[in-house]
Design an enzyme around this catalytic site. Structure first.
Site, PDB file in Angstrom:
ATOM      1  N   THR A  61       0.815  -1.215   0.000  1.00 44.21           N
ATOM      2  CA  THR A  61       0.000   0.000   0.000  1.00 44.21           C
ATOM      3  C   THR A  61       0.850   1.267   0.000  1.00 44.21           C
ATOM      4  O   THR A  61       0.494   2.267  -0.627  1.00 44.21           O
ATOM      5  CB  THR A  61      -0.930   0.001   1.225  1.00 44.21           C
ATOM      6  OG1 THR A  61      -1.869  -1.074   1.086  1.00 44.21           O
ATOM      7  CG2 THR A  61      -1.695   1.310   1.358  1.00 44.21           C
TER       8      THR A  61
ATOM      9  N   SER B 297       1.655  -7.597  -0.455  1.00 40.89           N
ATOM     10  CA  SER B 297       2.364  -8.531   0.424  1.00 40.89           C
ATOM     11  C   SER B 297       1.671  -9.878   0.527  1.00 40.89           C
ATOM     12  O   SER B 297       2.295 -10.871   0.910  1.00 40.89           O
ATOM     13  CB  SER B 297       2.541  -7.916   1.810  1.00 40.89           C
ATOM     14  OG  SER B 297       1.306  -7.736   2.464  1.00 40.89           O
TER      15      SER B 297
ATOM     16  N   THR C  67       1.172  -4.349   4.486  1.00 47.49           N
ATOM     17  CA  THR C  67       0.934  -4.713   5.884  1.00 47.49           C
ATOM     18  C   THR C  67       0.272  -6.077   6.069  1.00 47.49           C
ATOM     19  O   THR C  67       0.269  -6.611   7.174  1.00 47.49           O
ATOM     20  CB  THR C  67       0.065  -3.652   6.581  1.00 47.49           C
ATOM     21  OG1 THR C  67      -1.185  -3.536   5.886  1.00 47.49           O
ATOM     22  CG2 THR C  67       0.779  -2.298   6.605  1.00 47.49           C
ATOM     23  N   ASP C  68      -0.278  -6.674   4.992  1.00 51.66           N
ATOM     24  CA  ASP C  68      -0.988  -7.941   5.159  1.00 51.66           C
ATOM     25  C   ASP C  68      -0.102  -9.019   5.774  1.00 51.66           C
ATOM     26  O   ASP C  68      -0.561  -9.802   6.612  1.00 51.66           O
ATOM     27  CB  ASP C  68      -1.525  -8.431   3.810  1.00 51.66           C
ATOM     28  CG  ASP C  68      -2.775  -7.703   3.374  1.00 51.66           C
ATOM     29  OD1 ASP C  68      -3.295  -6.885   4.154  1.00 51.66           O
ATOM     30  OD2 ASP C  68      -3.231  -7.934   2.229  1.00 51.66           O
TER      31      ASP C  68
END
Length: 323
Positions: free
Chosen positions: A13, A53, A84-85
């Site tokens: 992101t 990710s 961030t996943d």
């Protein structure tokens, strides 16, 4: 402060272009948006991947770990920038694979650069500040977001959209970045593993999360394709009575780690002692995940098997976490 920080970008992101499609900014473009690099710090940017990710693999992180080690051996602080996943999983794998020579930081963003209140620039600036500070070298790999410094072994994403999504349940942050400077409040008692582990060997580890009424069909699929299993059990480490024997049989032929599906708190060992309790299952040869949540327990088991550990060595490594 370290004179050089190597920044490795993987996508996510923080690098998304307007509209949220697959197009990604380059690492140099992401870095240019921070506007706050500490004085006297030189930053080297390396574009490694441009992926969400969720599409990263263990092989991607293994290759990244080798580059991180090279940078750290040269005396560079390191920042890894990604989505961030799976940020907590990348951070934990790097913690298992990299020697703690210099600070290694993983960061990302919850809001795209084109959205109001984009958090990427602030997160990256804070991450560079931590990576450039030699006092942060003894923390192991850390995640830095929302001005908080979290140990890789504890941090997890706790909310789908909040910019304060990353927390360390049961532990809390190691410190904070205040006015551009890291302030370390706590230090881990020791490294997660006794020595860095290679991620390059072949390993397949299954993760099965139990649910109410689970009849164990997914356990039937854990066959010779897998070298290990992590069970995300109920509560503090409980399984249905009808799964006791199937899990006992699996634990006789491969490492089976018992974790909690709750995501916070340690696994118990002797509070409950009936059939399917934590006491019962650990007595039947399952291994305690200790303070690790199920996804991190899976990564530790994967890394140990990839490094060539046998069943006894795997048990010793998990036992060290509990003790």
């Amino acid at each position: 402060m370290a004179t050089t920080v190597s920044v490795f970008t993987l996508g996510g992101t923080i690098s998304a272009r307007g509209g949220g499609g697959s197009a990604r900014l380059s690492g140099a473009e992401v870095l240019a948006a921070t506007g706050a690099i500490p004085p006297g710090v030189e930053v080297e940017v390396h574009d490694v991947r441009r992926l969400p990710s969720s599409s990263l693999s263990v092989e991607d992180v293994a290759a990244l770990a080798e580059r991180v080690e090279e940078a750290a051996a040269a005396g560079h602080g390191v920042v890894v920038v990604q989505g961030t996943d799976t940020l907590e999983e990348t951070a934990f794998l790097l913690d298992l694979a990299c020697a703690p020579r210099t600070p290694v930081v993983v960061t990302g963003a919850m809001r795209r650069p084109d959205l109001p209140g984009a958090d990427g620039p602030a997160n990256l600036a804070a991450a560079v500040a931590v990576a450039a500070d030699p006092e942060c070298a003894g923390l192991g790999v850390v995640a830095v977001l929302a001005d908080e410094i979290h140990a890789a072994r504890h941090v997890r994403k706790c909310h789908t959209t909040s910019v304060a999504t990353f927390a360390s349940p049961g532990a809390g942050p190691l410190g904070r970045v205040v006015e551009g400077r890291p302030r370390v409040l706590l230090r881990p008692a020791g490294p997660t593993v006794a020595r860095p582990l290679s991620l390059r060997g072949p390993a397949r580890v299954a993760l099965v999360t139990l649910a109410l009424g689970d009849r164990g069909e997914l356990l039937d699929a854990v066959d010779d394709r897998f070298g290990g299993l992590v069970v995300a059990a109920f509560g503090a480490g409980h399984v249905p009575t009808w799964l006791v024997e199937p899990l006992t049989a699996l634990a006789a032929r491969m490492p089976v780690v018992l974790a909690s599906r709750t995501g916070a708190g340690p696994l118990l060992s002797e509070t409950y002692k009936g059939p399917g309790s934590e006491y019962d299952m650990l007595g039947r040869g399952l291994l305690s995940a200790g303070p690790l949540d199920a996804p991190k327990a899976r990564l530790l088991l994967h890394a140990l098997l990839a490094d060539g550990a046998d069943h006894a060595q795997v048990a010793d490594a998990f036992r060290a976490l509990v003790n």
